[in-house]
Design an enzyme around this catalytic site. Structure first.
Site, PDB file in Angstrom:
ATOM      1  N   GLY A 161       0.773  -1.166   0.181  1.00  0.00           N
ATOM      2  CA  GLY A 161      -0.047   0.048  -0.334  1.00  0.00           C
ATOM      3  C   GLY A 161       0.716   1.336  -0.048  1.00  0.00           C
ATOM      4  N   SER A 166       6.449 -10.223  -5.514  1.00  0.00           N
ATOM      5  CA  SER A 166       5.038 -10.321  -6.264  1.00  0.00           C
ATOM      6  C   SER A 166       5.711  -9.047  -7.443  1.00  0.00           C
ATOM      7  CB  SER A 166       3.730  -9.878  -5.861  1.00  0.00           C
ATOM      8  OG  SER A 166       4.013  -8.711  -4.893  1.00  0.00           O
ATOM      9  N   ARG A 167       5.165  -9.273  -8.444  1.00  0.00           N
ATOM     10  CA  ARG A 167       5.191  -8.049  -9.379  1.00  0.00           C
ATOM     11  C   ARG A 167       4.139  -7.039  -8.976  1.00  0.00           C
ATOM     12  NH1 ARG A 167       8.433  -8.803 -13.654  1.00  0.00           N
ATOM     13  NH2 ARG A 167       9.043 -10.805 -14.377  1.00  0.00           N
ATOM     14  N   ALA A 168       3.961  -5.572  -9.660  1.00  0.00           N
ATOM     15  CA  ALA A 168       3.055  -4.779  -9.184  1.00  0.00           C
ATOM     16  C   ALA A 168       1.655  -5.412  -9.896  1.00  0.00           C
ATOM     17  CB  ALA A 168       3.615  -3.391  -9.680  1.00  0.00           C
ATOM     18  N   ILE A 169       0.736  -5.107  -9.073  1.00  0.00           N
ATOM     19  CA  ILE A 169      -0.527  -5.383  -9.724  1.00  0.00           C
ATOM     20  C   ILE A 169      -1.188  -4.172  -9.975  1.00  0.00           C
ATOM     21  CG2 ILE A 169      -2.756  -6.364  -9.203  1.00  0.00           C
ATOM     22  CD1 ILE A 169      -1.312  -8.503  -7.637  1.00  0.00           C
ATOM     23  N   THR A 170      -1.198  -3.167  -8.869  1.00  0.00           N
ATOM     24  CA  THR A 170      -1.895  -1.880  -8.985  1.00  0.00           C
ATOM     25  C   THR A 170      -0.744  -0.846  -8.568  1.00  0.00           C
ATOM     26  OG1 THR A 170      -2.834  -2.081  -6.802  1.00  0.00           O
ATOM     27  CG2 THR A 170      -4.202  -2.565  -8.788  1.00  0.00           C
ATOM     28  N   THR A 185       8.440  -5.732  -5.628  1.00  0.00           N
ATOM     29  CA  THR A 185       9.723  -5.842  -5.538  1.00  0.00           C
ATOM     30  C   THR A 185      10.388  -6.567  -6.417  1.00  0.00           C
ATOM     31  OG1 THR A 185       9.686  -5.713  -3.043  1.00  0.00           O
ATOM     32  CG2 THR A 185      11.252  -7.201  -3.761  1.00  0.00           C
ATOM     33  N   ASP A 240     -11.094  -6.395   0.406  1.00  0.00           N
ATOM     34  CA  ASP A 240      -9.991  -7.039   0.964  1.00  0.00           C
ATOM     35  C   ASP A 240      -9.952  -7.628   2.111  1.00  0.00           C
ATOM     36  OD1 ASP A 240      -7.462  -8.141   1.118  1.00  0.00           O
ATOM     37  OD2 ASP A 240      -6.297  -6.297   1.204  1.00  0.00           O
ATOM     38  N   SER A 281      -3.903 -15.016   2.802  1.00  0.00           N
ATOM     39  CA  SER A 281      -3.045 -15.034   1.371  1.00  0.00           C
ATOM     40  C   SER A 281      -1.455 -15.015   1.764  1.00  0.00           C
ATOM     41  CB  SER A 281      -3.579 -13.776   0.721  1.00  0.00           C
ATOM     42  OG  SER A 281      -2.644 -13.256  -0.422  1.00  0.00           O
TER      43      SER A 281
END
Lengths: 507, 507
Positions: B168, B194-198, B203, B256, B264
């Site tokens: 966030g 993870s890759r960027a989602i939003t 990282t 969420d 998750s």
């Protein structure tokens, strides 16, 4: 971003969809299932984006519903932008969080639903939130108005009557008796009804055995003008299309939130231009409403919503724990209804039909309070209801003089017999519905069940309790299999099940 | 009923789907969106039926996922039956009604999700019910285990460390500093990210500027064996695939639910074989968690769930109301991280990184309580963290000796300047994220933002506050447009908006 249109010749039915490559979805900072705004020349529309590698990056797959709005051709550049958050989506989120919605917000939800701007995910979220959080009566009124306003609106004048059942009880062919009684008395009753969805026969399926039921709005107006009545399928009239879209999601979820049920029924009445409604609420074990308390609460809600909408609602709680009459299935029910109009028919069917018809006669000022049922019975006994039914059948392109014996019934039969002496203790609605469906209803009009005994009937071992009718030997076999695994009736004192897997019923 | 297979060469991605003609849907006494059981020879599978007139009555359209399970060919007869009510569907209904689910029921939901037996309608219903009704910690533990067990399980031995952020906050490149510090101290830290989602950069996106991040499980094992560390993309490892399927529905709903967030994150840790975890919970205005009370409750839940799963969790609430450091975007963040490892870098980044790394060093017994941060700072200052990072880069096929100046940054730039004298009062995470995304992140690694001033900095009218970097003039124009409509920063005393539509910032 500008993407090259690639027309994908697929209809989704209602949802407005486009296809994007996963790379472009990421690039638009959005997720599959979210909405995009599409602009092409002077047209714009909102659609839900699906992610697929079938479409290359830089392209946008345009499905038919969207193509018809944008008028794009293969290779045209379409401006696609994300971050579209319609009022409806915010409203659904608000309901999720337990807040009441304004009329504007509810209209936005229904409008976007009908315009194909809500995905299954969104519709499910709304219905589940409604199921858990409920709707106030004020919200329910808004929902009803919104559903009615998104479809066709009929106008039959100022003194229009109707009868409706919340459903759930098989064999409920009462409309085919009520409508002609009420119309014979001089009231206007243009009955639009549904086909069976999960039941063995909807009123429209039963009526279809005797006459056509699919008409345009103009044809319906003509029929009603000539006969003061009609019994037609509502599906061909585009009344309250939002309701069907909601139902398509309610069913897989197996939920039927009360406010949604009220809005669904009342919206159809509103769009049919009804002012006086008698509402049948079958109550008891195996019904949608199981207790009198629940039935009273639901009645109050229907009446309150009706008042807000200018519809005078009279609710009648009826005994619903076993089928109405003896016949289940389109042809068998049509036959039983016709027999009843001709002076025969089972008592339970006569009593329920004249009771509900009597309420309408009282609402119409044709009988003082408490005397409606007697008037209804007189009209039925006089043959005037039969005469009116024959007029309706003729107006709907059927054979006016048809006799019950001329109605074709399935010729493949099997009899379920009492396994012991005693009284019939239960006839279970849900098991009977599955049995009738297995036998081929509603697709095969001649398929169905005939109940020789009802709850409380004295039977001897070997007496017939149910005859199954099918149009093919295969469907009959299916039904007999279902009869073995379910228990559509019980006789007091019979063994419910033994430990070895022997058959319950002799055939 | 037996229907003739018609192979439809379409992948749905995950959901098992078949197509039926509306007539057959009615005949099966079911609704579109409900499940059917399909049998062909010795194979059987459950799939969701869609209604379409593209398939004739008597046929069943078999999509690829189902074809692969049944091995049917065009024209084969498939037995299709309805009335399939999996445990998962009953369990979702139970949660809708506010009841707690057993471990078996939760496993059934996750198993059916991964097997493609749940539709969008079902998944939405589960998540909305969870959002409204909540999950107990016991249910959350079951959900975590179920998600982890449905995917790949890694095993790096018995003393494995990890760092995670609930996310966030833009610019949060701390993992690129923490991982080498901790590994340089001798602890094992195989970071999957993870890759960027939003967001502007995940990282994995940031690390990808310096080295490869997509590896097989075997390659990852080799990298970790050689360097005691890794910074790779988790997406190529098939860890907890159920989680991605849930996220695909959570996003359009913009929800969420806390238990889902916990499950998750913890499921991915469980399946990566982690035993010791420091969890960064950015707290404050514009973060996922806005108050300390909420952060404490969430921390307690993470710790309790961790204990049940055998994972030692230490939560760190960090200040999250503005970006970490000065750089946002893959290349700009990689550059800032590298500068920090080389002895430079902004204080906020050094403090946060060494604070979190210090906790891991204490958890690993390498420093007494309260001394971890000092040890982490020493390791950073000594150059050992840089050396370790160069080893990791090399092991991941990057150029070990890369210098910050060698990292390519977007050449199209625009500067947002202070409109008046004063202190920077706010730097809004969400607006900065949208600005960076408009500039081209994460797709274009060289795109991003550089913040010349942070909250509290004294600026004079005309001083640069933010530089936007893009790789194309088009993307720069997009970003400048976004900057005009949003308000990514405020300077105390500046006019927030005037009534005419003038620009906020000079360029």
């Amino acid at each position: 971003m500008k993407l090259k249109a690639q027309i994908v010749d697929v209809d989704t039915g209602s949802v407005h969809k486009i296809l994007l490559n996963p790379v472009d979805i990421t690039h638009l900072a959005m997720f599959a299932g979210e909405r995009v705004l599409l602009k092409y020349r002077k047209s714009e529309t909102v659609a839900i984006a699906e992610s697929t590698s079938l479409v290359d990056s830089g392209q946008v797959g345009i499905l038919n519903e969207v193509q018809r709005e944008l008028h794009v051709k293969d290779g045209d550049l379409v401006e696609v932008s994300s971050d579209v958050k319609p009022t409806s989506i915010k409203a659904i989120r608000k309901k999720m969080d337990g807040l009441a919605l304004s009329g504007e917000e509810i209209h936005a939800i229904v409008e976007d639903l009908v315009a194909g701007r809500l995905s299954d995910i969104d519709i499910s979220a709304f219905l589940v939130s409604e199921h858990i959080r409920g709707l106030t009566l004020e919200e329910t009124v808004h929902l009803t108005r919104a559903i009615a306003e998104e479809g066709e609106q009929l106008d039959f004048g100022t003194n229009v009557f109707d009868k409706h059942s919340i459903g759930g009880v098989p064999g409920n062919k009462v409309s085919l008796i009520i409508v002609p009684i009420v119309a014979a008395a001089g009231l206007l009753i243009p009955k639009t009804s549904s086909r069976a969805i999960t039941s063995p026969s909807g009123t429209a399926d039963t009526m279809e055995v005797l006459a056509d039921v699919e008409f345009s709005v103009e044809e319906l107006q003509r029929i009603v003008k000539n006969t003061k009545a009609a019994i037609v399928w509502g599906g061909s009239l585009n009344l309250a299309p939002a309701d069907d879209l909601f139902i398509q999601v309610e069913h897989p979820l197996q939920i039927d939130p009360r406010p949604q049920m009220i809005a669904s029924i009342m919206a159809k009445k509103l769009s049919t231009g009804i002012q006086h409604l008698v509402l049948d609420i079958p109550t008891g074990e195996g019904c949608k409403v199981t207790t009198m308390e629940e039935a009273r609460k639901l009645s109050r809600d229907f009446i309150t919503v009706g008042t807000e909408l200018g519809i005078n609602v009279h609710c009648a709680m009826t005994y619903g724990s076993q089928p109405v009459g003896h016949a289940i299935g389109p042809a068998l029910e049509a036959k039983e209804a016709l027999e009843t109009l001709m002076g025969g028919g089972p008592t339970s069917l006569i009593e329920k039909s004249t009771g509900l018809a009597g309420i309408l006669l009282e609402m119409g000022g044709l009988a003082p309070r408490g005397v409606g049922r007697k008037l209804a019975k007189d009209i039925l006994a006089s043959g005037k209801a039969l005469e009116k039914m024959r007029q309706i059948i003729e107006a709907q392109n059927g054979k006016a003089s048809i006799l019950p014996s001329e109605i074709p019934i399935g010729t493949h039969t099997s009899i379920l017999r009492a396994p012991s002496d005693g009284y019939v203790a239960t006839l279970q609605n849900r098991a009977l519905v599955r049995l009738a469906r297995a036998a081929g209803t509603p697709k095969f009009h001649g398929a169905g069940l005939y109940l020789h005994a009802k709850v409380g009937s004295r039977v001897k071992e070997g007496d017939p309790v149910i005859t199954i009718y099918s149009e093919t030997s295969g469907k009959l076999r299916d039904a007999v299999d279902v009869a073995k695994s379910l228990m559509p009736f019980t006789v007091e004192g019979m063994l419910l099940r033994t430990m070895t897997d022997t058959e319950q019923y002799s055939h």
